[in-house]
Design a protein around this motif. Structure first.
Motif, short mmCIF file in Angstrom:
data_model
loop_
_atom_site.label_atom_id
_atom_site.label_comp_id
_atom_site.label_asym_id
_atom_site.label_seq_id
_atom_site.Cartn_x
_atom_site.Cartn_y
_atom_site.Cartn_z
N ILE A 122 0.98 -1.05 -0.30
CA ILE A 122 0.07 -0.11 -0.04
C ILE A 122 0.52 1.39 0.37
N ALA A 123 0.98 1.70 -1.29
CA ALA A 123 1.38 3.48 -1.46
C ALA A 123 0.60 4.48 0.08
N ASN A 124 2.12 4.69 0.87
CA ASN A 124 0.76 6.41 1.34
C ASN A 124 0.42 5.59 2.34
N ASN A 125 0.84 4.50 3.14
CA ASN A 125 -0.30 3.80 3.84
C ASN A 125 0.23 4.36 5.40
N GLN A 126 -1.32 3.93 5.97
CA GLN A 126 -1.69 4.85 7.36
C GLN A 126 -1.50 3.94 7.97
N TYR A 127 -2.92 3.23 8.69
CA TYR A 127 -3.36 2.12 9.50
C TYR A 127 -4.34 1.20 8.74
N ILE A 151 -5.89 -11.39 -3.71
CA ILE A 151 -4.93 -12.18 -3.21
C ILE A 151 -4.60 -13.40 -3.95
N ARG A 152 -3.46 -13.66 -5.10
CA ARG A 152 -2.86 -15.08 -6.10
C ARG A 152 -1.41 -15.16 -5.37
N GLU A 153 -1.23 -16.33 -5.16
CA GLU A 153 -0.22 -17.54 -4.67
C GLU A 153 0.94 -15.86 -6.25
N GLU A 154 1.74 -16.06 -5.41
CA GLU A 154 3.65 -14.97 -6.08
C GLU A 154 2.90 -14.19 -5.55
N LYS A 155 1.67 -13.71 -6.23
CA LYS A 155 1.20 -11.91 -7.47
C LYS A 155 1.96 -10.56 -6.25
N VAL A 156 1.48 -9.77 -6.43
CA VAL A 156 2.14 -8.31 -5.80
C VAL A 156 0.70 -7.50 -6.40
N VAL A 157 0.01 -7.86 -5.36
CA VAL A 157 -1.26 -5.95 -5.48
C VAL A 157 -0.33 -5.43 -5.20
N GLN A 158 -0.36 -4.24 -5.59
CA GLN A 158 0.07 -2.75 -4.93
C GLN A 158 -1.47 -1.84 -5.30
N LEU A 159 -2.17 -1.30 -3.93
CA LEU A 159 -3.07 -0.29 -4.02
C LEU A 159 -2.16 1.22 -3.48
N ASN A 160 -2.96 1.89 -4.89
CA ASN A 160 -1.90 3.57 -4.19
C ASN A 160 -3.18 4.51 -4.28
N PRO A 161 -3.70 4.78 -3.18
CA PRO A 161 -4.49 5.82 -2.86
C PRO A 161 -4.71 6.81 -3.29
N GLY A 162 -6.14 7.59 -3.21
CA GLY A 162 -5.38 8.87 -3.21
C GLY A 162 -5.81 9.38 -1.33
N GLY A 163 -5.11 10.68 -1.80
CA GLY A 163 -4.96 11.16 -0.42
C GLY A 163 -6.29 13.17 -0.67
N ILE A 164 -5.96 13.14 1.04
CA ILE A 164 -6.82 14.36 1.58
C ILE A 164 -6.20 15.81 2.36
N THR A 165 -5.60 16.39 1.66
CA THR A 165 -5.27 17.30 3.06
C THR A 165 -6.22 18.38 3.09
N ILE A 166 -6.28 19.06 4.40
CA ILE A 166 -7.09 20.24 4.38
C ILE A 166 -6.48 20.88 5.90
N SER A 167 -5.89 22.34 5.30
CA SER A 167 -5.54 23.39 5.97
C SER A 167 -6.53 24.06 6.34
N PRO A 168 -5.96 25.24 7.32
CA PRO A 168 -5.57 24.76 8.36
C PRO A 168 -6.18 23.23 9.04
N ARG A 169 -5.56 23.19 9.64
CA ARG A 169 -5.36 21.37 10.12
C ARG A 169 -7.12 21.54 11.28
N GLY A 170 -8.07 20.50 11.13
CA GLY A 170 -9.09 20.10 11.78
C GLY A 170 -10.13 19.45 11.98
#
Length: 270
Positions: free
Chosen positions: A151-156, A198-217
């Motif tokens: 997972i790219a830009n992974n959080q939890y 998920i398949r044997e020996e295959k790599v699954v890559q997730l590339n989510p989008g993101g939202i930033t809000i400023s100022p934080r709240g």
């Protein structure tokens, strides 16, 4: 230790020869030779041991917590144990369990090259996901080839089984990859599920989008159906979500956001 050859008959003027039996374990690691009735350890069979002389009788031999039961040693004969070999590619930490009781029988860590176990069926854990009914045959090697989730830009993120709905693994912010048995899963981004196969020996890559809000709240973000998807809190640098249409309410306005893979949307609150 505490091994006794019982009832040896010695006659006057005669030479009595006793000939021990020999136990040999192929692909040996560390094993305890035990009394089958009491479980008491008689002697150890170490990784460097080539063979072990024993009085005739029946013994239990441990392979970690798995037991090869009722091994018969006969006078003057060599008894060879030929365990099954388990190898796991892309291994992390895995508990090998009894498929009937769920009891942990052995552990397979990131540094483990292989496990030698008595022939039989086992379940192998990938966190809480199970690779079920792994059959090991004597003298043969069984290789598990899990799939890999990245997972790219992974959080939890919780990972749950689609069929049961139960959480089977977690992908933390420090995770680089996650090995999983073949199957269908959902990766959670807040309350939004991203289905993956998920398949044997295959790599699954997730590339989510993101939202930033400023100022934080504190801002609640909703999916296209108007359901609460995730919250952008004052401690959030950004929130990551699967591609799709989202909205959030800022002051009295509804702001629509369209996310594509890898896209970061910056929202500035005036």
């Amino acid at each position: 230790k505490d091994l006794v050859w019982k009832s040896v008959a010695v006659a006057a003027g005669e030479t009595t020869v006793i000939e021990a039996g020999v136990l040999k374990i192929n692909n040996n690691q560390y094993h305890k030779i035990m009394d089958p009735e009491t479980g008491k350890r008689y002697v150890s069979y170490a990784g460097s041991t080539k063979q072990l002389a024993l009085p005739p009788g029946r013994y239990d031999v441990s392979f970690s917590q798995a037991i090869w039961r009722g091994v018969e040693i006969k006078e003057g004969q060599v008894r060879v144990l030929d365990p099954g070999i388990l190898r796991i590619k892309n291994n992390q930490y895995h508990a090998v369990r009894d498929p009937e009781t769920g009891k942990r029988l052995a552990s397979y860590s990131g540094s483990t090259k292989y496990l030698a176990l008595p022939p039989g069926r086992y379940n192998v854990g990938f966190d809480r996901a199970l690779w079920r009914d792994v059959t090991l045959k004597g003298g043969e090697e069984t290789v598990l080839k899990p799939g890999v989730l990245q997972i790219a830009n992974n959080q939890y993120h919780h990972v749950r089984n689609v069929e049961t709905g139960k959480r089977v693994a977690a992908y933390s912010s420090s995770s680089r990859s996650l090995s999983l048995p073949p199957g269908r899963y959902e990766v959670l981004f807040g309350k939004v599920a991203w289905p993956v196969t998920i398949r044997e020996e295959k790599v699954v890559q997730l590339n989510p989008g993101g939202i930033t809000i400023s100022p934080r709240g504190y801002h609640r973000i909703f999916d296209a159906a108007g359901k609460h998807a995730i919250t952008h809190s004052s401690s959030s640098k950004r929130v990551m979500l699967p591609p799709g249409d989202y909205s959030l309410k800022i002051a009295d306005q509804h702001v629509a956001v369209q996310l594509t893979e890898g896209k970061i949307v910056n929202i500035k609150v005036e």
